[in-house]
Design a protein around this motif. Structure first.
Motif, PDB file in Angstrom:
ATOM      1  N   LEU A  87       2.718  10.400   9.045  1.00 58.84           N
ATOM      2  CA  LEU A  87       4.012  11.074   9.199  1.00 58.84           C
ATOM      3  C   LEU A  87       5.113  10.333   8.448  1.00 58.84           C
ATOM      4  O   LEU A  87       5.974  10.962   7.820  1.00 58.84           O
ATOM      5  CB  LEU A  87       4.366  11.215  10.681  1.00 58.84           C
ATOM      6  N   ASN A  88       5.093   9.004   8.483  1.00 57.96           N
ATOM      7  CA  ASN A  88       6.083   8.202   7.773  1.00 57.96           C
ATOM      8  C   ASN A  88       5.983   8.434   6.267  1.00 57.96           C
ATOM      9  O   ASN A  88       6.981   8.646   5.574  1.00 57.96           O
ATOM     10  CB  ASN A  88       5.911   6.724   8.118  1.00 57.96           C
ATOM     11  N   ARG A  89       4.761   8.407   5.752  1.00 59.25           N
ATOM     12  CA  ARG A  89       4.565   8.639   4.318  1.00 59.25           C
ATOM     13  C   ARG A  89       5.008  10.043   3.923  1.00 59.25           C
ATOM     14  O   ARG A  89       5.632  10.240   2.879  1.00 59.25           O
ATOM     15  CB  ARG A  89       3.099   8.440   3.935  1.00 59.25           C
ATOM     16  N   GLU A 109       8.805  13.797   1.388  1.00 60.34           N
ATOM     17  CA  GLU A 109       9.785  14.875   1.553  1.00 60.34           C
ATOM     18  C   GLU A 109      11.115  14.476   0.912  1.00 60.34           C
ATOM     19  O   GLU A 109      11.742  15.270   0.207  1.00 60.34           O
ATOM     20  CB  GLU A 109       9.973  15.174   3.039  1.00 60.34           C
ATOM     21  N   GLY A 110      11.519  13.233   1.114  1.00 60.15           N
ATOM     22  CA  GLY A 110      12.740  12.733   0.488  1.00 60.15           C
ATOM     23  C   GLY A 110      12.632  12.711  -1.026  1.00 60.15           C
ATOM     24  O   GLY A 110      13.599  13.038  -1.739  1.00 60.15           O
ATOM     25  N   SER A 120       7.278  11.848   5.353  1.00 59.09           N
ATOM     26  CA  SER A 120       8.747  11.882   5.379  1.00 59.09           C
ATOM     27  C   SER A 120       9.325  11.307   4.094  1.00 59.09           C
ATOM     28  O   SER A 120      10.290  11.842   3.532  1.00 59.09           O
ATOM     29  CB  SER A 120       9.287  11.099   6.573  1.00 59.09           C
ATOM     30  N   ARG A 121       8.728  10.212   3.624  1.00 58.76           N
ATOM     31  CA  ARG A 121       9.193   9.628   2.361  1.00 58.76           C
ATOM     32  C   ARG A 121       8.951  10.582   1.196  1.00 58.76           C
ATOM     33  O   ARG A 121       9.792  10.722   0.307  1.00 58.76           O
ATOM     34  CB  ARG A 121       8.516   8.285   2.117  1.00 58.76           C
ATOM     35  N   ARG A 155      13.104  16.259  -2.259  1.00 58.17           N
ATOM     36  CA  ARG A 155      14.526  16.626  -2.238  1.00 58.17           C
ATOM     37  C   ARG A 155      15.257  15.984  -3.415  1.00 58.17           C
ATOM     38  O   ARG A 155      16.104  16.606  -4.057  1.00 58.17           O
ATOM     39  CB  ARG A 155      15.173  16.226  -0.912  1.00 58.17           C
TER      40      ARG A 155
END
Length: 91
Positions: free
Chosen positions: A10-12, A17-18, A14-15, A21
Protein backbone atom coordinates in the motif's frame (compact mmCIF):
# COMPACT_ATOMS: atom_id res chain seq x y z
CA UNK A 1 -2.08 -11.16 1.13
CA UNK A 2 0.05 -11.74 4.19
CA UNK A 3 -0.34 -9.14 6.93
CA UNK A 4 3.29 -7.94 6.94
CA UNK A 5 3.33 -7.42 3.15
CA UNK A 6 0.10 -5.45 2.82
CA UNK A 7 1.29 -2.14 4.38
CA UNK A 8 4.47 -2.22 2.28
CA UNK A 9 2.48 -2.73 -0.92
CA UNK A 10 0.00 0.00 0.00
CA UNK A 11 2.86 2.39 0.80
CA UNK A 12 4.54 1.72 -2.54
CA UNK A 13 1.25 2.14 -4.40
CA UNK A 14 0.67 5.49 -2.67
CA UNK A 15 4.09 6.66 -3.81
CA UNK A 16 3.36 5.49 -7.35
CA UNK A 17 0.05 7.34 -7.23
CA UNK A 18 1.98 10.50 -6.37
CA UNK A 19 4.37 9.87 -9.25
CA UNK A 20 1.43 9.56 -11.67
CA UNK A 21 -0.08 12.81 -10.39
CA UNK A 22 3.32 14.42 -10.94
CA UNK A 23 3.32 13.10 -14.50
CA UNK A 24 -0.06 14.73 -15.11
CA UNK A 25 1.36 18.05 -13.90
CA UNK A 26 4.38 17.62 -16.14
CA UNK A 27 2.14 17.13 -19.19
CA UNK A 28 -0.07 20.09 -18.20
CA UNK A 29 3.05 22.25 -17.84
CA UNK A 30 4.36 21.15 -21.25
CA UNK A 31 7.53 19.71 -19.77
CA UNK A 32 10.21 18.32 -22.05
CA UNK A 33 9.14 14.98 -23.58
CA UNK A 34 12.28 13.13 -22.46
CA UNK A 35 11.62 14.18 -18.86
CA UNK A 36 8.06 12.86 -19.09
CA UNK A 37 9.26 9.62 -20.69
CA UNK A 38 11.89 9.19 -17.98
CA UNK A 39 9.22 9.52 -15.30
CA UNK A 40 6.95 7.09 -17.15
CA UNK A 41 9.76 4.54 -17.11
CA UNK A 42 10.22 5.12 -13.38
CA UNK A 43 6.50 4.51 -12.74
CA UNK A 44 6.56 1.35 -14.86
CA UNK A 45 9.61 0.08 -12.95
CA UNK A 46 7.96 0.85 -9.60
CA UNK A 47 4.79 -1.00 -10.64
CA UNK A 48 6.90 -3.93 -11.77
CA UNK A 49 8.55 -4.10 -8.34
CA UNK A 50 5.14 -4.08 -6.63
CA UNK A 51 3.93 -6.77 -9.03
CA UNK A 52 6.93 -8.91 -8.15
CA UNK A 53 6.34 -8.45 -4.45
CA UNK A 54 2.65 -9.41 -4.75
CA UNK A 55 3.53 -12.41 -6.93
CA UNK A 56 6.15 -13.58 -4.43
CA UNK A 57 3.63 -13.25 -1.61
CA UNK A 58 1.08 -15.20 -3.63
CA UNK A 59 3.62 -17.95 -4.29
CA UNK A 60 4.80 -18.08 -0.66
CA UNK A 61 1.34 -17.97 0.86
CA UNK A 62 -1.42 -19.10 -1.49
CA UNK A 63 0.37 -21.48 -3.86
CA UNK A 64 2.56 -23.12 -1.24
CA UNK A 65 -0.52 -23.52 0.97
CA UNK A 66 -2.33 -25.28 -1.86
CA UNK A 67 0.67 -27.52 -2.58
CA UNK A 68 0.95 -28.50 1.07
CA UNK A 69 -2.80 -29.06 1.39
CA UNK A 70 -4.85 -32.10 0.58
CA UNK A 71 -7.21 -30.43 -1.92
CA UNK A 72 -6.26 -31.56 -5.43
CA UNK A 73 -8.76 -29.18 -7.03
CA UNK A 74 -7.18 -26.24 -5.19
CA UNK A 75 -3.70 -27.25 -6.37
CA UNK A 76 -4.93 -27.48 -9.96
CA UNK A 77 -6.71 -24.13 -9.68
CA UNK A 78 -3.58 -22.39 -8.36
CA UNK A 79 -1.46 -23.89 -11.16
CA UNK A 80 -4.02 -22.81 -13.78
CA UNK A 81 -4.10 -19.27 -12.36
CA UNK A 82 -0.32 -18.98 -12.64
CA UNK A 83 -0.27 -20.36 -16.18
CA UNK A 84 -2.97 -17.88 -17.23
CA UNK A 85 -1.15 -15.00 -15.50
CA UNK A 86 2.15 -15.83 -17.20
CA UNK A 87 0.35 -16.15 -20.53
CA UNK A 88 -1.12 -12.66 -20.17
CA UNK A 89 2.27 -11.26 -19.19
CA UNK A 90 3.91 -12.61 -22.33
CA UNK A 91 1.47 -10.86 -24.68
Amino acid sequence: MQTEIKPKVLNRLSRIEGQVRGLSRMVEEDRYCIDVLTQLQAVRAALSRVEGQVLKDHMDHCVMGAIAGDDLADRKAKASELIELLGRASR
